[in-house]
Structures are given as C-alpha cells and as structure tokens.
Enzyme design. Structure first.
Site, PDB file in Angstrom:
ATOM      1  N   LYS A 190     -11.809 -15.902  14.948  1.00 55.02           N
ATOM      2  CA  LYS A 190     -12.553 -14.359  13.946  1.00 55.02           C
ATOM      3  C   LYS A 190     -13.587 -14.395  12.558  1.00 55.02           C
ATOM      4  CE  LYS A 190     -12.952 -10.589  12.061  1.00 55.02           C
ATOM      5  NZ  LYS A 190     -14.992 -10.529  12.060  1.00 55.02           N
ATOM      6  N   GLY A 243      -9.690 -13.367   2.638  1.00 53.98           N
ATOM      7  CA  GLY A 243     -10.051 -12.281   2.652  1.00 53.98           C
ATOM      8  C   GLY A 243     -10.101 -11.227   1.894  1.00 53.98           C
ATOM      9  N   THR A 247      -8.113  -5.793   2.708  1.00 57.05           N
ATOM     10  CA  THR A 247      -7.296  -5.823   4.139  1.00 57.05           C
ATOM     11  C   THR A 247      -5.922  -7.486   4.138  1.00 57.05           C
ATOM     12  OG1 THR A 247     -10.108  -6.999   3.940  1.00 57.05           O
ATOM     13  CG2 THR A 247      -8.936  -7.599   6.225  1.00 57.05           C
ATOM     14  N   GLU A 265      -5.218 -16.214   2.260  1.00 55.85           N
ATOM     15  CA  GLU A 265      -5.688 -16.635   0.697  1.00 55.85           C
ATOM     16  C   GLU A 265      -6.485 -15.422   0.279  1.00 55.85           C
ATOM     17  OE1 GLU A 265      -7.302 -20.646   0.485  1.00 55.85           O
ATOM     18  OE2 GLU A 265      -6.603 -20.595   2.735  1.00 55.85           O
ATOM     19  N   CYS A 299     -14.032 -17.676  -4.817  1.00 53.35           N
ATOM     20  CA  CYS A 299     -12.517 -17.373  -4.859  1.00 53.35           C
ATOM     21  C   CYS A 299     -12.394 -17.492  -6.429  1.00 53.35           C
ATOM     22  CB  CYS A 299     -11.890 -17.112  -4.161  1.00 53.35           C
ATOM     23  SG  CYS A 299     -10.428 -18.962  -3.931  1.00 53.35           S
ATOM     24  N   GLU A 398     -11.869  -7.042  -8.626  1.00 50.91           N
ATOM     25  CA  GLU A 398     -12.966  -8.386  -8.386  1.00 50.91           C
ATOM     26  C   GLU A 398     -14.369  -7.960  -7.926  1.00 50.91           C
ATOM     27  OE1 GLU A 398     -11.669 -10.083  -4.603  1.00 50.91           O
ATOM     28  OE2 GLU A 398     -12.250 -12.301  -5.751  1.00 50.91           O
TER      29      GLU A 398
HETATM   30  N1  LIG Z   1      -8.402 -16.432  -2.049  1.00 48.08           N
HETATM   31  C1  LIG Z   1      -9.530 -17.053  -2.013  1.00 48.08           C
HETATM   32  O1  LIG Z   1      -8.999 -18.089  -1.135  1.00 48.08           O
HETATM   33  C2  LIG Z   1      -9.714 -16.596  -0.898  1.00 48.08           C
HETATM   34  C3  LIG Z   1     -10.259 -15.254  -1.695  1.00 48.08           C
HETATM   35  N2  LIG Z   1     -11.437 -14.523  -0.891  1.00 48.08           N
HETATM   36  C4  LIG Z   1     -11.412 -12.983  -1.110  1.00 48.08           C
HETATM   37  O2  LIG Z   1     -12.203 -12.554  -0.272  1.00 48.08           O
HETATM   38  C5  LIG Z   1     -12.896 -11.442  -0.585  1.00 48.08           C
HETATM   39  C6  LIG Z   1     -14.700 -11.810   0.803  1.00 48.08           C
HETATM   40  O3  LIG Z   1     -14.406 -11.554   1.882  1.00 48.08           O
HETATM   41  P1  LIG Z   1     -14.615 -10.474   2.920  1.00 48.08           P
HETATM   42  O4  LIG Z   1     -15.316 -11.526   3.501  1.00 48.08           O
HETATM   43  O5  LIG Z   1     -15.250  -9.118   2.007  1.00 48.08           O
HETATM   44  O6  LIG Z   1     -13.209  -9.880   3.383  1.00 48.08           O
HETATM   45  P2  LIG Z   1     -12.880  -9.121   4.026  1.00 48.08           P
HETATM   46  O7  LIG Z   1     -10.929  -8.972   3.340  1.00 48.08           O
HETATM   47  O8  LIG Z   1     -13.762  -7.983   3.790  1.00 48.08           O
HETATM   48  O9  LIG Z   1     -13.820  -9.714   5.367  1.00 48.08           O
HETATM   49  C7  LIG Z   1     -12.713 -11.167   5.326  1.00 48.08           C
HETATM   50  C8  LIG Z   1     -12.237 -11.126   7.538  1.00 48.08           C
HETATM   51  O10 LIG Z   1     -11.379 -10.185   7.751  1.00 48.08           O
HETATM   52  C9  LIG Z   1     -12.507  -9.569   8.710  1.00 48.08           C
HETATM   53  N3  LIG Z   1     -11.612  -8.066   8.781  1.00 48.08           N
HETATM   54  C10 LIG Z   1     -11.604  -6.801   7.957  1.00 48.08           C
HETATM   55  N4  LIG Z   1     -11.034  -5.783   8.006  1.00 48.08           N
HETATM   56  C11 LIG Z   1      -9.386  -6.708   8.861  1.00 48.08           C
HETATM   57  C12 LIG Z   1      -8.560  -5.644   9.448  1.00 48.08           C
HETATM   58  N5  LIG Z   1      -8.169  -4.805   9.671  1.00 48.08           N
HETATM   59  N6  LIG Z   1      -8.291  -6.291  10.760  1.00 48.08           N
HETATM   60  C13 LIG Z   1      -8.092  -8.151  10.540  1.00 48.08           C
HETATM   61  N7  LIG Z   1      -9.070  -8.686  10.602  1.00 48.08           N
HETATM   62  C14 LIG Z   1     -10.121  -7.506   9.165  1.00 48.08           C
HETATM   63  C15 LIG Z   1     -13.217  -9.252   8.663  1.00 48.08           C
HETATM   64  O11 LIG Z   1     -14.204  -9.068   9.761  1.00 48.08           O
HETATM   65  C16 LIG Z   1     -13.609 -10.633   8.144  1.00 48.08           C
HETATM   66  O12 LIG Z   1     -13.648 -11.566   9.477  1.00 48.08           O
HETATM   67  C17 LIG Z   1     -13.388 -11.800  -1.901  1.00 48.08           C
HETATM   68  O13 LIG Z   1     -12.152 -10.317  -2.503  1.00 48.08           O
HETATM   69  C18 LIG Z   1     -12.959 -12.515  -2.073  1.00 48.08           C
HETATM   70  O14 LIG Z   1     -11.829 -12.622  -3.222  1.00 48.08           O
HETATM   71  C19 LIG Z   1     -12.392 -15.174   0.019  1.00 48.08           C
HETATM   72  C20 LIG Z   1     -12.254 -16.633  -0.761  1.00 48.08           C
HETATM   73  C21 LIG Z   1     -11.412 -17.094  -0.611  1.00 48.08           C
HETATM   74  O1  LIG Z   2     -11.029 -25.992  -1.938  1.00 43.94           O
HETATM   75  C1  LIG Z   2     -10.095 -24.825  -1.224  1.00 43.94           C
HETATM   76  O2  LIG Z   2      -9.980 -25.371  -0.443  1.00 43.94           O
HETATM   77  C2  LIG Z   2     -10.182 -24.046  -1.809  1.00 43.94           C
HETATM   78  C3  LIG Z   2     -11.897 -22.923  -1.804  1.00 43.94           C
HETATM   79  C4  LIG Z   2     -11.965 -21.543  -1.768  1.00 43.94           C
HETATM   80  C5  LIG Z   2     -12.591 -20.471  -1.964  1.00 43.94           C
HETATM   81  O3  LIG Z   2     -12.980 -21.027  -3.467  1.00 43.94           O
HETATM   82  C6  LIG Z   2     -12.781 -19.609  -1.938  1.00 43.94           C
HETATM   83  O4  LIG Z   2     -12.928 -19.169  -0.695  1.00 43.94           O
HETATM   84  O5  LIG Z   2     -14.142 -19.249  -2.547  1.00 43.94           O
END
Ligand SMILES: NC(=O)C1=CN([C@@H]2O[C@H](COP(=O)(O)OP(=O)(O)OC[C@H]3O[C@@H](n4cnc5c(N)ncnc54)[C@H](O)[C@@H]3O)[C@@H](O)[C@H]2O)C=CC1
Ligand SMILES: O=C(O)/C=C/C=C(\O)C(=O)O
Length: 494
Positions: A190, A243, A247, A265, A299, A398
């Site tokens: 998804k 995400g 979530t 993540e 992230c 964040e």
């Molecule tokens: N630690 C890491 O590697 C990463 C962290 N992030 C974090 O992700 C965030 C940004 O991404 P967003 O798309 O806004 O995140 P989000 O959590 O809003 O959405 C991510 C995905 O989860 C789905 N989703 C939302 N509610 C859900 C539920 N109740 N059950 C199942 N799926 C659900 C969304 O439709 C989307 O596909 C930031 O907080 C960022 O830090 C983003 C990329 C990498």
């Molecule tokens: O490099 C990776 O494997 C993952 C990176 C993820 C982020 O930087 C992000 O989700 O923003």
C-alpha cells in the site's frame, strides 16, 4: 547580446491514473471508488487513483497467498529468484531518468535529488539484495557432548504487507520489496495515497523482469481503509512499515490480534552537534544538505542544530549565507535547488510550526514563509530559526520540512542531555576532530544511527533504524533477511 541558458528540463513523463495491480493485472476497486491525485507544484488535479478497501485487500492477499503456497515463487531456486531481482535492478537503472522525473512530478521534490538519490537507489536496492541472497549462510553448532548437530533452516514468513510513506516513495518501497522477494515472500503493497505513481510504474517493470503474477500486488488507498485492512488480515504474516510514530502505534494495535511480525521505521528529531574544533566551511556544506535536502523530508535530516558557543556566531552567519543562496521553485528547473512540499496537508503542517515558532519568540534568520513570486504550489523557503530553547515545540516535534533550529551549547554533557531529551532516537550527527570525544558522544546518545563528520553515507549492509519511538528492528543486509525469514532449528543426532 544576452545568451539565454535553458535550465528547465523538458519532461519525458506525464501524470497518469493509477489502478491497483492484483494477480498480474491492473484493476479498478471492487466498489469503483477513486480519489484525486494533486500536482504539488500547480495544485491542480492531474490524475485519479483507485481507492482500495477491505474487499480489494482481501483479493490481493488471496492472490499473494496462492502465489506463496502454490505458485512458482517459493519453488524457484535462490539463483533463479536472484536473476529476476537483478533484472528488475537493470530495468530500473536503464529507466532512471523516467523514474526520477515521475518521482519529482508526484512528490514535488527537485529533479536534482530524484536523479541522484531516489532513482539510483531504487535500482541499487534490487541489485544489492540480488547479490546478498546468493551469499547468505545459516548458523550451525556442533554439539560434542550429545554428538549432535544443530543448524538453522530459514524459510520465508509468507505474505507480507508493505505500508509506505511519501517522502522517498520508490527508494523506500524497493528497500522493503527487494529483501522480501529475495527471501521468497509474496507481497501486498500500500503506497502513500499522496504519491501513487512510481509504485504503479514499478508493477510494469516487475512484470517485464519476470516476477510471476500474484507475487507482488499493489492496492492504493488511505490508512483507515486499505491500510487498516492490511493490519487486520489474518493471512498477512508481517508488516514492513515506514511512516509516522502515531501511525505505527495504530498499526501495532490493529495487528496485535493476529500477532504479525512488525518492522517499523518511524520519525525522528535528529540532533546535529557541532563542536568548536571543526572546519566550519566543511560543516556548513554538509549541514546545508542535512537540513534542506528533499525539502527537509528525509527521516535522518538533522533538524536540531547545536553549536558550541565559541563558533556559534560564525557558523550561523556562514550557514545563513549559504541557505539564502538556495533557490526554491519548479523542480524541473535546474537553476533551482529545492522543490515543493508533497501536499497541502503537509504544507499546512509545516506552516503551522512556523506560526508556533513566531508565538514562541523565535527569530527567523532565513525563510519563515512561502517564497515571493510563487503564488501556486506547496513551496516554503528554507528556514533557520534561533532564539528557541529545548522546551519549544519546534525543537521537540518532528516538522519534516525545510525548517531547522540552531541553539548554542557550552559543554559536552549539556549537549548530550539535550540530544537525549526526546522520545525518539533515530539518528544524530557529530562534528569534531577529537576522535575520543566523537566516539564518547556517539556512545552516549541513544539513537539507531550516528554519523561522525558526515551525513547519510549509506552502506546497504549496515543496520538502519531507530531506537525509542523511532522504530522497531533494523533493516539492511542480514537485518532485513532476519525479518522476512523464519528460522527452524534442526537438531540431528549424529
Ligand atoms: N525512520 C524512517 O526511516 C522513516 C520515517 N518516516 C517518517 O514518516 C513520516 C512521513 O510519512 P507519512 O507518509 O506522512 O507517514 P504516515 O504514517 O502518515 O503514512 C505512512 C503510510 O501509512 C499509511 N497509514 C496511515 N494510517 C494507517 C493505519 N491506521 N493503518 C495502516 N496504514 C496507515 C498511510 O496511508 C501511508 O501509506 C514522517 O514522520 C517521517 O519521519 C518516513 C520515511 C522513513
Ligand atoms: O537509506 C535508507 O536505507 C533509508 C533512508 C530513509 C530515509 O532517509 C527516509 O525515509 O527519509
């Protein structure tokens, strides 16, 4: 005569309507529902997306389950699967420009970034796991006391759900999908509702590379609909999610009754710590990237910058000067450096933090608003805020946009305490030429990743992930393998 330099790239891609991909076919939702895809640069609707629900997820899971239990994927040898993964990587590599442009069109990110990071990394993820899966071994113990041999037999965990974010759409999807396929799992994806295009394009590429029907299925839609149906589905054995923290909590709650394996993540609020013994110009050059790359929507971006007091003023002056040089605008214009934020909902969130900063008494050294002359599109100037302390919401929460705070510090202990004063712990960056201090500080900050005198230098074999509320588990090399496989210990009496 004035020489006109053409800096705007002529697009080779167009927005398209996105359908689900189930059992090797592009299909509409069972109930025919769709939603609009909005161009983040023009704010106009430029496509529709099929809106999946419980029924669509159920059909996709059935296809994935059939492909796992009866289909050819699990029956293929590791060598055959590796060959297909490598082919996917090759196609992605050959079509890099198209992928980069599509990603920029869908997300609003600058083409410089999608060309150098998103598109090559999508190909590299497949190539890396195509190699990795050929060399991975298993553990074994010779037990001389009982004259027995124990060895670990690994099998794929089954059908996995991959729930994806919008910031690095294809980069992060392939980072999960490649190891899942390498391990022999079948998949229901998804993507983020905000960025459906490159995931849809990938389905064509998988077919061309020879991934059999039903092995990878894609259902578009929203979290509470399609996402929630993945969380609850009894035939999904594990979820790879990237995400927001909130979530992650919901997914965990909904997945609990079916005891799924979870790999999370999540978000961060990463400190970038700069000691006074550094080469300031070198630090500024990397800090520009670690602050504003991809509009700050990475992230591991370092949004809390702490600078040792003796160099605070000089650092700030140089950092602000370089930040003012960044040009914001059309992501396809190579004269620009930063594109648009992904969507109105995210633009409004980032803008709300700029208001909070103002109310909290912060000073905008740069930015703090949308760029002049750009009336349409979700553009925000790269913003440096000073005058806030660690109690500020802008320092604690964040923002995930082109916004950083800069705070002076006096002692190592003080900055370590500030770095740790948070519920998240994804990454940190430490700048110093004192090797002992660098390691000492890295050991004392509770976080999954620590960059010393660098930022976001990636080796795909290494453990990637967060501590505290920033995630569960690690991904990369053996860590991804661990997640997508189940281990049976076999004890043989010799
Ligand atoms: N630690 C890491 O590697 C990463 C962290 N992030 C974090 O992700 C965030 C940004 O991404 P967003 O798309 O806004 O995140 P989000 O959590 O809003 O959405 C991510 C995905 O989860 C789905 N989703 C939302 N509610 C859900 C539920 N109740 N059950 C199942 N799926 C659900 C969304 O439709 C989307 O596909 C930031 O907080 C960022 O830090 C983003 C990329 C990498
Ligand atoms: O490099 C990776 O494997 C993952 C990176 C993820 C982020 O930087 C992000 O989700 O923003």
């Amino acid at each position: 005569m004035q020489v006109q330099t053409k800096t705007v790239v002529e697009p080779i891609v167009k927005a398209f309507d996105c359908l689900h991909y189930i059992n090797g076919k592009f299909v509409e939702s069972v109930d025919g529902k769709t939603f609009n895809n909005v161009n983040p640069v023009t704010e106009e609707v430029y496509g529709t997306v099929a809106e999946g629900s419980v029924a669509d997820i159920d059909i996709a899971v059935k296809a994935a389950k059939r492909a796992f239990e009866e289909g050819p994927w699990g029956k293929k040898s590791v060598q055959e699967r590796s060959k297909i993964l490598r082919k996917v990587g090759e196609i992605l590599e050959a079509r890099q420009e198209e992928i980069a442009q599509l990603e920029s069109l869908d997300t609003g990110k600058h083409l410089k970034f999608s060309r150098h990071v998103d598109a090559p990394r999508a190909a590299a993820n497949f190539q890396f796991f195509a190699d990795y899966m050929l060399s991975v071994g298993t553990e074994a113990y010779q037990d001389e006391v009982h004259n027995a041999l124990n060895y670990g037999y690994r099998r794929p965990i089954g059908v996995v759900g991959l729930i994806q974010p919008w910031n690095l759409p294809l980069f992060l999807l392939t980072w999960k999908l490649a190891p899942a396929l390498a391990a022999g799992c079948t998949v229901v994806i998804k993507p983020s509702e905000l960025t459906p295009m490159t995931a849809t394009k990938l389905m064509e590429i998988l077919k061309e590379a020879g991934v059999p029907d039903g092995v990878v299925n894609l259902v578009h839609g929203f979290g509470p609909g399609a996402g929630s149906a993945i969380n609850k589905h009894p035939d999904i054995s594990g979820i790879g999610f990237i995400g927001q923290v909130s979530t992650g909590t919901k997914i965990m709650e909904e997945a609990a009754p079916t005891l799924k394996k979870l790999s999370f993540e999540l978000g961060g609020k990463n400190p970038n710590i700069i000691f006074a013994d550094v080469d300031i110009d070198e630090v500024v050059a990397t800090t520009i990237r670690s602050s504003f790359t991809n509009q700050g929507e990475v992230c591991v971006c370092g949004s809390r910058i702490y600078v040792e007091r003796p160099i605070y003023e000089e650092f700030l002056e140089k950092f602000a000067a370089k930040t003012r040089e960044l040009k914001v605008g059309d992501p396809f214009d190579m004269a620009n450096d930063q594109g648009a934020l992904v969507a109105k909902v995210h633009y409004d969130k980032v803008m709300s933090y700029l208001k909070i900063a103002e109310e909290e008494g912060g000073t905008f050294v740069t930015g703090g608003k949308r760029p002049e002359g750009l009336d349409k599109g979700y553009f925000i100037e790269p913003t440096i805020i000073t005058g806030l302390d660690d109690s500020s919401r802008c320092v604690r929460e964040e923002i995930f946009g082109p916004v950083v705070t800069v705070i002076p510090f006096d002692t190592e202990e003080e900055v370590i305490a500030a770095a740790n004063d948070t519920r998240v712990g994804l990454s940190n960056t430490i700048w110093t030429n004192d090797i002992r201090r660098a390691h000492r500080v890295a050991h004392k900050i509770v976080s999954g990743l620590s960059y010393i005198n660098c930022w976001f230098v990636r080796d795909l074999r290494t453990p990637f992930g967060g501590t505290k509320d920033s995630g569960i588990g690690r991904v990369g090399g053996a860590h991804s393998w661990e997640f997508y496989t189940e281990l049976t210990n076999i004890c043989v009496k010799l």
